[in-house]
Design a protein around this motif. Structure first.
Motif, PDB file in Angstrom:
ATOM      1  N   HIS A 151       0.846  -1.196   0.000  1.00 42.60           N
ATOM      2  CA  HIS A 151       0.000   0.000   0.000  1.00 42.60           C
ATOM      3  C   HIS A 151       0.881   1.246   0.000  1.00 42.60           C
ATOM      4  CE1 HIS A 151       1.045  -0.555   4.243  1.00 42.60           C
ATOM      5  NE2 HIS A 151       0.796   0.741   4.423  1.00 42.60           N
ATOM      6  N   ASP A 153       0.703   5.204   1.970  1.00 40.55           N
ATOM      7  CA  ASP A 153       0.074   5.734   3.181  1.00 40.55           C
ATOM      8  C   ASP A 153      -0.889   6.882   2.864  1.00 40.55           C
ATOM      9  OD1 ASP A 153       1.299   3.933   4.838  1.00 40.55           O
ATOM     10  OD2 ASP A 153       2.313   5.417   6.085  1.00 40.55           O
ATOM     11  N   HIS A 299       4.805  -0.065   0.186  1.00 41.70           N
ATOM     12  CA  HIS A 299       5.394  -0.857   1.262  1.00 41.70           C
ATOM     13  C   HIS A 299       4.359  -1.825   1.817  1.00 41.70           C
ATOM     14  CE1 HIS A 299       3.541   2.646   3.166  1.00 41.70           C
ATOM     15  NE2 HIS A 299       3.486   1.967   4.299  1.00 41.70           N
TER      16      HIS A 299
HETATM   17 FE   FE2 Z   1       1.884   2.057   5.774  1.00 45.79          FE
END
Ligand code: FE2
Length: 326
Positions: A151, A153, A299
């Protein structure tokens, strides 16, 4: 005196950067600058964004040339096209957690414009500790010990931060909590190799999808409140915005956006996240950090059982955020 001592490539666009061991020597003068600026006793956990980040940055650089040099050298690595840096030892282990947070705040402020993590307290240095149980409201990855798939952030905000720092106070000792990293350009290159992949790229660049906002980040904090941000997964500059559960939940709850082409394209995108080359897997050891370009890298993290795992996270923009868009 250079602060970046060695650089080693872990994959294309992802590198390990060793820094000098003396940054924390400037803690006393850094604290004075912060306390003058905020007019209060500061520690890592009570720091909020400042109304004058440029002024505070200038004052910190004047008080700590080491901080200034470290920031400039890290910045030039990003400017050279690197998407993720791993600093294997930040040399803060002798400080308590609040003082480490304070130093990390200064690093983030040196590099950009830190944001408050949630709307109510605006805490910048966010402790990443397993505190929620799966199924409790709609939690974020940083509150859970279950697997976090690839994903970026703050997908659910209008303007996701360009960068984040994730610092490990204490790594999980159970063998879990392994970080996985990919530069998004390898996902895009992989998709460009097949006709289905090219079609998926066109669709992901064209169609907006609903990103469901996790409960903790809504204005009320109420688990029953359903709020969305509508955006594309890839923008015109291939800035990536992706978190599978926020998108899939959004598409289920807002079925008018669930065009068959978007579902097929998401499948291709997820296949690329599994299969594309140049992935890095590593455990963020105690006193190490990752510095991630959240627009150019994705990440992930494997599940873990050791609930004493403790990280600190700071997100920050690369330019002053608009007043109403974080
Ligand atoms: Fe994250």
């Amino acid at each position: 005196m250079p602060q970046v001592l060695t650089r080693k490539f872990l994959a294309d666009s992802i590198e390990q950067v060793q820094i000098g061991d003396n940054l924390a020597d400037d803690l006393a003068q850094i604290r004075v600058v912060l306390e003058n600026h905020f007019g209060a006793v500061v520690n890592g956990s009570n720091l909020t964004p400042t109304a004058d980040p440029d002024g505070l940055r200038a004052a910190l650089f004047e008080a700590s040339p080491r901080l200034k040099d470290t920031v400039h050298e890290l910045r030039s690595i990003f400017d050279g096209g690197t998407s993720v840096m791993i600093v294997p030892q930040v040399h803060l282990a002798h400080l308590d957690v609040d003082d480490r947070g304070l130093m990390l705040y200064c690093l983030a402020l040196g590099l950009g414009y830190p944001t408050g993590t949630e709307p109510r307290h605006r805490q910048v240095v966010w402790p990443v500790i397993a505190r929620a149980k799966p199924g409790e409201g709609f939690a974020t990855h940083s509150e859970l010990d279950t697997e976090a798939k690839y994903h970026t952030d703050t997908t659910f905000y209008p303007n996701p931060e360009r960068y984040f720092i994730l610092y490990s106070v204490r790594a999980a000792r159970c063998g879990g909590g392994v970080s996985k990293l990919r530069a998004s350009k390898h996902i895009i290159n992989y998709l460009q190799k097949t006709d289905e992949g090219k079609r998926a790229l066109q669709v992901l660049r064209a169609l907006r999808v609903p990103f469901r906002i996790p409960s903790v980040f809504t204005d009320s904090g109420d688990a029953s409140e359903k709020v969305y941000t509508f955006s594309r997964i890839l923008d015109d500059q291939d800035k990536v915005r992706w978190r599978d559960d926020t998108v899939k939940r959004g598409l289920t709850e807002q079925p008018s956006f669930a065009h068959p082409d978007i579902n097929r394209s998401i499948e291709e995108f997820e296949k690329a996240l599994d299969e594309a080359p140049e992935e890095v897997r590593l455990t963020l050891d105690d006193d190490s950090l990752m510095l991630v370009d959240n627009h150019r890298a994705l990440h992930a993290r494997t599940a873990f059982q050791d609930r004493v795992r403790h990280l600190l996270r700071i997100r920050f923009h690369d330019r002053p955020p608009m007043q109403d868009a974080r």
